[in-house]
Scaffold this active site. Sequence first.
Site, PDB file in Angstrom:
ATOM      1  N   GLY A 297      -4.307   0.251   3.833  1.00 43.86           N
ATOM      2  CA  GLY A 297      -5.340  -0.718   3.482  1.00 43.86           C
ATOM      3  C   GLY A 297      -4.712  -2.053   3.141  1.00 43.86           C
ATOM      4  O   GLY A 297      -3.493  -2.161   2.985  1.00 43.86           O
TER       5      GLY A 297
ATOM      6  N   GLN B 194       1.722   3.538  -2.191  1.00 42.81           N
ATOM      7  CA  GLN B 194       1.837   2.697  -3.378  1.00 42.81           C
ATOM      8  C   GLN B 194       0.922   3.185  -4.498  1.00 42.81           C
ATOM      9  O   GLN B 194       1.299   3.167  -5.677  1.00 42.81           O
ATOM     10  CB  GLN B 194       1.511   1.253  -3.008  1.00 42.81           C
ATOM     11  CG  GLN B 194       2.459   0.649  -1.981  1.00 42.81           C
ATOM     12  CD  GLN B 194       1.891  -0.579  -1.300  1.00 42.81           C
ATOM     13  OE1 GLN B 194       0.842  -1.088  -1.695  1.00 42.81           O
ATOM     14  NE2 GLN B 194       2.568  -1.062  -0.264  1.00 42.81           N
TER      15      GLN B 194
ATOM     16  N   ASN C  36       3.558  -2.442   8.086  1.00 41.37           N
ATOM     17  CA  ASN C  36       2.656  -3.560   7.846  1.00 41.37           C
ATOM     18  C   ASN C  36       2.266  -3.574   6.377  1.00 41.37           C
ATOM     19  O   ASN C  36       1.292  -2.945   5.982  1.00 41.37           O
ATOM     20  CB  ASN C  36       1.411  -3.445   8.739  1.00 41.37           C
ATOM     21  CG  ASN C  36       0.342  -4.434   8.357  1.00 41.37           C
ATOM     22  OD1 ASN C  36       0.621  -5.459   7.738  1.00 41.37           O
ATOM     23  ND2 ASN C  36      -0.902  -4.129   8.696  1.00 41.37           N
TER      24      ASN C  36
ATOM     25  N   HIS D 160       4.203   3.660   8.863  1.00 43.99           N
ATOM     26  CA  HIS D 160       3.044   4.241   9.547  1.00 43.99           C
ATOM     27  C   HIS D 160       3.491   5.315  10.540  1.00 43.99           C
ATOM     28  O   HIS D 160       3.924   4.989  11.649  1.00 43.99           O
ATOM     29  CB  HIS D 160       2.254   3.155  10.280  1.00 43.99           C
ATOM     30  CG  HIS D 160       1.435   2.304   9.376  1.00 43.99           C
ATOM     31  ND1 HIS D 160       0.107   2.565   9.103  1.00 43.99           N
ATOM     32  CD2 HIS D 160       1.755   1.206   8.645  1.00 43.99           C
ATOM     33  CE1 HIS D 160      -0.356   1.656   8.263  1.00 43.99           C
ATOM     34  NE2 HIS D 160       0.627   0.826   7.967  1.00 43.99           N
TER      35      HIS D 160
ATOM     36  N   SER E 298      -5.546  -3.406   7.621  1.00 48.10           N
ATOM     37  CA  SER E 298      -4.522  -3.878   6.691  1.00 48.10           C
ATOM     38  C   SER E 298      -4.285  -5.382   6.812  1.00 48.10           C
ATOM     39  O   SER E 298      -3.716  -6.001   5.917  1.00 48.10           O
ATOM     40  CB  SER E 298      -3.203  -3.129   6.917  1.00 48.10           C
ATOM     41  OG  SER E 298      -3.329  -1.769   6.553  1.00 48.10           O
TER      42      SER E 298
ATOM     43  N   GLY F 221      -4.054  -5.767   1.012  1.00 51.81           N
ATOM     44  CA  GLY F 221      -4.029  -6.349  -0.317  1.00 51.81           C
ATOM     45  C   GLY F 221      -3.115  -5.682  -1.332  1.00 51.81           C
ATOM     46  O   GLY F 221      -2.311  -4.804  -1.017  1.00 51.81           O
TER      47      GLY F 221
ATOM     48  N   CYS G 219       1.289   4.078   3.441  1.00 56.09           N
ATOM     49  CA  CYS G 219       1.285   2.630   3.195  1.00 56.09           C
ATOM     50  C   CYS G 219       0.658   2.318   1.827  1.00 56.09           C
ATOM     51  O   CYS G 219       1.256   2.610   0.803  1.00 56.09           O
ATOM     52  CB  CYS G 219       0.586   1.900   4.336  1.00 56.09           C
ATOM     53  SG  CYS G 219       1.011   0.139   4.409  1.00 56.09           S
ATOM     54  N   LEU G 220      -0.541   1.757   1.785  1.00 57.99           N
ATOM     55  CA  LEU G 220      -1.197   1.502   0.499  1.00 57.99           C
ATOM     56  C   LEU G 220      -1.363   2.800  -0.274  1.00 57.99           C
ATOM     57  O   LEU G 220      -1.206   2.833  -1.504  1.00 57.99           O
ATOM     58  CB  LEU G 220      -2.556   0.838   0.717  1.00 57.99           C
ATOM     59  CG  LEU G 220      -3.387   0.541  -0.542  1.00 57.99           C
ATOM     60  CD1 LEU G 220      -2.688  -0.474  -1.434  1.00 57.99           C
ATOM     61  CD2 LEU G 220      -4.784   0.051  -0.169  1.00 57.99           C
TER      62      LEU G 220
ATOM     63  N   GLU H 146       1.711   7.235  12.319  1.00 53.88           N
ATOM     64  CA  GLU H 146       0.856   7.234  13.515  1.00 53.88           C
ATOM     65  C   GLU H 146       1.252   6.126  14.483  1.00 53.88           C
ATOM     66  O   GLU H 146       0.780   6.095  15.632  1.00 53.88           O
ATOM     67  CB  GLU H 146      -0.612   7.081  13.103  1.00 53.88           C
ATOM     68  CG  GLU H 146      -1.078   5.670  12.803  1.00 53.88           C
ATOM     69  CD  GLU H 146      -0.557   5.095  11.498  1.00 53.88           C
ATOM     70  OE1 GLU H 146      -0.724   3.883  11.283  1.00 53.88           O
ATOM     71  OE2 GLU H 146       0.022   5.854  10.687  1.00 53.88           O
TER      72      GLU H 146
END
Length: 353
Positions: free
Chosen positions: A210, A241, A279, A322, A44, A212, A237-238, A324
């Site tokens: 991931g 989204q 993150n 996250h 990431s 970006g 996370c990504l 994990e």
Amino acid sequence: MEGYLVLEDGTSFSGELDGHENCTGEAVFFTGMTGYQEVLTDPSYKGQIIVFTYPLIGNYGINEKDFESKKPQVKAAVVYEACDHFSHYEAVYSLKEYLQKWNIPLLTHVDTRAVVKKIRANGTMGATVTASKEGAEIALQPENVAEQASAQEISTFGDGNKHIALIDFGYKKSIASSLVKRGCKVTVVPYQQMEAVYNIKPDGIVLSNGPGDPKAIQPYLGKIKSIISRFPTLGICLGHQLIALAFGGNTFKLPFGHRGANHPVIDRKTKRVFMTSQNHSYVVDEQSINEEELTIRFHHVNDTSVEGLAHKKLPVMSVQFHPEAHPGPAESEWIFDDYLKNVIPARREIAHA
């Protein structure tokens, strides 16, 4: 050797440069006291210059087991002080030795507090780490950096009785490990090959983290929606989204993102607050969420941003944080248990064309 961190607005911060003399990327900061090994190798962070806010980094060295990928993903590391004499029985490299091995610049003795205050006030910006601040050129990340971070071929881990397809946009090793630890067989599928899941026929899908802008994956949203409409899905996370975008939502970039191991999140269902590892630069726009299909499950306590979603009809859930950890608190690991115990059993038969 003298070196500089030069931001795109021309502001420069001096320090001592070890390694490659010139690199460019997006300057971001991480607020955790520990976990630098995981941060450096987290996909990431692909293409970013990471500024560590804690003043001493590297005191427990680098070991052979806490990598999140096979190599460092950051463009450069910026610290106040790097510890050369590490102390940990599993460590095999110092921070400096590890970054030298991969030709990653390390800029030390930087006033990182001033850097963070600048980014916090003005927002994330492009930057360069260089031996000469004169004429420094700054190049930002490519539009689809996830394409560089994802795997090139399908791979499998574990041999459990629940088969999970992990769609890879730049996944962390610890996500796969968390699933394997819970008795799963995990097949990692590069997102460019995601249609392979119809042949794999897993019990569930995990959309990975991931780097970006999630909108860089826009051409794949139709395929993503089709897949998550047929398989129980967890987005992280990504991945979270992308689920929002697939169901008609929108995302936007935060001024300086969430990067650290102490972000409080509230579960609207249980009213419980827990600390999370985060993150990301982008978040889901709450006003854009289709309330007929999705409901907000989690909110960030500090800025009230959307931290998780659940589909009202399909076995689909997502989290911005996250579960994990690695690095960070393990308070949200239960997300994996909830997914495997409650979402996976709701599996529907795959609709064949």
